[in-house]
Enzyme design. Structure first.
Site, PDB file in Angstrom:
ATOM      1  N   THR A  49       1.666  -4.178   4.329  1.00  0.00           N
ATOM      2  CA  THR A  49       1.504  -4.429   5.766  1.00  0.00           C
ATOM      3  C   THR A  49       1.039  -5.857   6.068  1.00  0.00           C
ATOM      4  O   THR A  49       1.273  -6.368   7.155  1.00  0.00           O
ATOM      5  CB  THR A  49       0.480  -3.454   6.383  1.00  0.00           C
ATOM      6  OG1 THR A  49      -0.775  -3.601   5.709  1.00  0.00           O
ATOM      7  CG2 THR A  49       0.956  -2.018   6.299  1.00  0.00           C
ATOM      8  N   THR A  55       0.820  -1.209   0.000  1.00  0.00           N
ATOM      9  CA  THR A  55       0.000   0.000   0.000  1.00  0.00           C
ATOM     10  C   THR A  55       0.852   1.256   0.000  1.00  0.00           C
ATOM     11  O   THR A  55       0.446   2.295  -0.508  1.00  0.00           O
ATOM     12  CB  THR A  55      -0.938  -0.024   1.230  1.00  0.00           C
ATOM     13  OG1 THR A  55      -1.827  -1.115   1.076  1.00  0.00           O
ATOM     14  CG2 THR A  55      -1.742   1.257   1.356  1.00  0.00           C
TER      15      THR A  55
HETATM   16  N1  ASP Z   1      -2.681  -5.578   0.940  1.00  0.00           N
HETATM   17  C1  ASP Z   1      -1.642  -4.575   1.173  1.00  0.00           C
HETATM   18  C2  ASP Z   1      -0.302  -5.282   1.204  1.00  0.00           C
HETATM   19  O1  ASP Z   1      -0.023  -5.969   2.145  1.00  0.00           O
HETATM   20  C3  ASP Z   1      -1.927  -3.884   2.451  1.00  0.00           C
HETATM   21  C4  ASP Z   1      -0.934  -2.837   2.875  1.00  0.00           C
HETATM   22  O2  ASP Z   1       0.170  -2.741   2.393  1.00  0.00           O
HETATM   23  O3  ASP Z   1      -1.292  -2.073   3.799  1.00  0.00           O
HETATM   24  O4  ASP Z   1       0.449  -5.162   0.267  1.00  0.00           O
END
Ligand code: ASP
Length: 316
Positions: free
Chosen positions: A88, A13
């Site tokens: 994340t 993200t």
């Molecule tokens: N789905 C995303 C990922 O893990 C979520 C994020 O980065 O906050 O790449």
């Protein structure tokens, strides 16, 4: 002089564009991320795109390539540390993997964002600035995660919130340090979990031991366990309830798996803490490790030629 910080981009993200929900992760290059943080123009930085994915889709291939690039850059005398921009969702798995394989003397700092770069609440730029500050800090070492001004150890850090900006913590252990105005306020001894072995750097990913996670829950049966054994999985981690308790149906299937030479551990689905104690006759416990971390641990131990009882690494 060690002053260069290398930023390895993997997507997530932090590199997304779009609304706060329903955006596409992994759109912006790591160079674009850096350009969005003017304060970073003062640092000697290098950027390299290792992958560009939503971390829910993290693969062992990307882990191996990432670990190899980390090793390459950390061996350069002018490099103080490495920052990995990541999604994340599986950040805590990648952090654990890198620490248990590399246990690097220099800092390797994972960072991420809960909001896309285009959001009014974009948290990526500050997290990136903080991560670079930690990677360049002479007191930092090993793999850590830096989010929302906190430095978390690779065994303790967990994503606890699916949407909140402040989504990560280290549970009862608490953060290792706070990042304040690009300086570090260290709160507890820096974690130093050792390497279990570096086989994952060289061995073809297709030859890594297959280890899976099966959840224990009301009404579960042994179908998934038996299918994984039949498919050649060498290890299984049961995501237990409470203090690592496992449904009788899974206990029976696990006994068959062990009789067939598979290693089976039990962990807990509880949101905090780990399994305490090892009563006689119970499946081996994964201790402080979450089911996802226990899977990595068992895979790495099998790769290192170890078998049998787990000895959970000390929290850190
Ligand atoms: N789905 C995303 C990922 O893990 C979520 C994020 O980065 O906050 O790449």
């Amino acid at each position: 002089m060690q002053s260069t910080v290398v930023i390895l981009g993997t997507g997530g993200t932090i590199a997304a564009a779009g609304g706060d929900v329903g955006y596409a992760a992994g759109q912006l290059s790591v160079a674009q991320l850096l350009a969005a943080v003017p304060a970073l123009s003062a640092w000697p930085l290098e950027a390299e795109q290792v992958a560009q994915l939503d971390s829910k889709d993290m693969s062992h291939e990307v882990w191996q390539r990432l670990a190899q690039r980390v090793v390459h850059h950390l061996a350069r005398p002018e490099v103080a540390g490495v920052v990995v921009t990541h999604g994340t969702d599986t950040l805590e798995e990648t952090a654990y993997f890198l620490q248990r394989v590399l246990a690097p003397a220099k800092p390797v700092v994972l960072t991420a964002a809960m909001r896309p770069a285009t959001s009014l609440q974009a948290d990526g730029p500050q997290n990136l600035l903080d991560a670079v500050a930690v990677a360049a800090h002479p007191g930092a070492r090993g793999v850590v995660a830096v989010l929302q001004g906190r430095v978390h150890g690779p065994v303790d850090v967990r994503k606890r919130e699916p949407f909140a900006l402040d989504a990560f913590d280290s549970g009862e252990a608490g953060p290792v340090a706070l990042v304040q105005d690009q300086g570090l306020r260290v709160l507890r001894p820096w974690p130093a979990t050792p390497s279990v072995g570096t086989q994952a750097l060289e061995r073809a990913v297709a030859d890594w031991p297959r280890v899976g996670v099966v959840a224990s829950h009301a009404g579960v049966d042994g179908v998934a366990v038996r299918a994984m054994v039949a498919a050649g999985y060498q290890g299984l981690v049961l995501e237990g309830t409470g203090n690592g308790t496992v449904h009788a149906a899974l206990v029976d299937a696990a006994a068959e798996a062990r009789a067939a030479g598979r290693v089976v551990w039990r962990s807990t689905r509880c949101a905090g803490g780990g399994v305490v104690g090892q009563p006689a006759g119970e499946l081996p416990s994964a201790g402080v490790l979450t089911p996802a971390r226990a899977r990595i641990e068992l895979m790495l131990r099998l790769m290192a030629g170890e078998q049998g009882e787990p000895i959970a690494p000390s929290a850190g």
